[in-house]
Design an enzyme around this catalytic site. Structure first.
Site, PDB file in Angstrom:
ATOM      1  CG  ASP A   8      -1.833   1.162   1.303  1.00 14.19           C
ATOM      2  OD1 ASP A   8      -2.464   1.472   0.273  1.00 14.19           O
ATOM      3  OD2 ASP A   8      -1.939   1.785   2.374  1.00 14.19           O
ATOM      4  CG  ASP A  10      -1.297   7.714   0.963  1.00 16.45           C
ATOM      5  OD1 ASP A  10      -0.227   8.126   0.478  1.00 16.45           O
ATOM      6  OD2 ASP A  10      -2.408   7.968   0.457  1.00 16.45           O
TER       7      ASP A  10
END
Length: 179
Positions: A8, A10
């Site tokens: 992922d 952020d």
């Protein structure tokens, strides 16, 4: 077939300031350059899978996101840590920007981004892993057949309940010891 580590963005690669869509808001987390480079030396493809509802909400444009991704890649390339593939979902069912308002298969926790990457890069999901900071990241990866799941970041206590089979790490760098 190839093995990959899916990430992922952020909260895993960069500080999650909330809806990070511009270069001026982007800040790499400590240890990311070394960690991504180490995974590459171990023979893993590096794949980014990121929900970008900030586009659908009108906080920044898709062009802003693409410019930021280009910047991120140029910095990572200096460390032999650039992503082999970047997959993003600009959609949201409650979007303010109508062209992005829809239910889709690419928005995590659905597995669309993972399935696209697996097909494009001929990835062996049994030799691959996902590192995310929310249960949705891991649920999407699991739905795509990836069983090595790692949870990092500030939400470990609450998110671990939703994905009990994951391994918790304080940071993406700590995950390396399991490879």
């Amino acid at each position: 077939m190839k093995k990959a580590v899916f990430f992922d963005r952020d909260g895993v690669i960069n500080v999650d300031h909330g809806y990070v869509g511009r270069i001026s808001d982007f800040e790499f987390l400590d240890g990311v350059f070394m960690t991504l480079s180490a995974f590459r030396r171990l023979g893993y493809l590096l794949i980014l899978t990121t929900n970008q509802s900030g586009i659908a909400r009108g906080f920044y444009s898709e062009e802003d996101f693409l410019k930021l991704s280009e910047y991120m890649q140029s910095v990572l390339k200096e460390y032999d840590a650039a992503f082999d593939g970047i997959y993003y979902c600009p959609h949201h069912p409650n979007a303010q920007v109508l062209q992005y308002k829809k239910e889709c298969n690419c928005r995590k926790p659905k597995p669309g981004m993972f399935l696209d990457a697996v097909a494009k890069f001929n990835i062996d999901v049994n030799q691959s892993a996902m590192i995310g900071d929310h249960a949705g990241d891991l649920i999407a990866a699991k739905a795509a057949g990836i069983s090595r799941l790692f949870l990092v970041g500030n939400h470990i206590q609450t998110e671990k309940i939703k994905v009990p089979e994951c391994i918790c790490c304080s940071s993406v760098s700590e995950c390396l010891k399991y490879f």
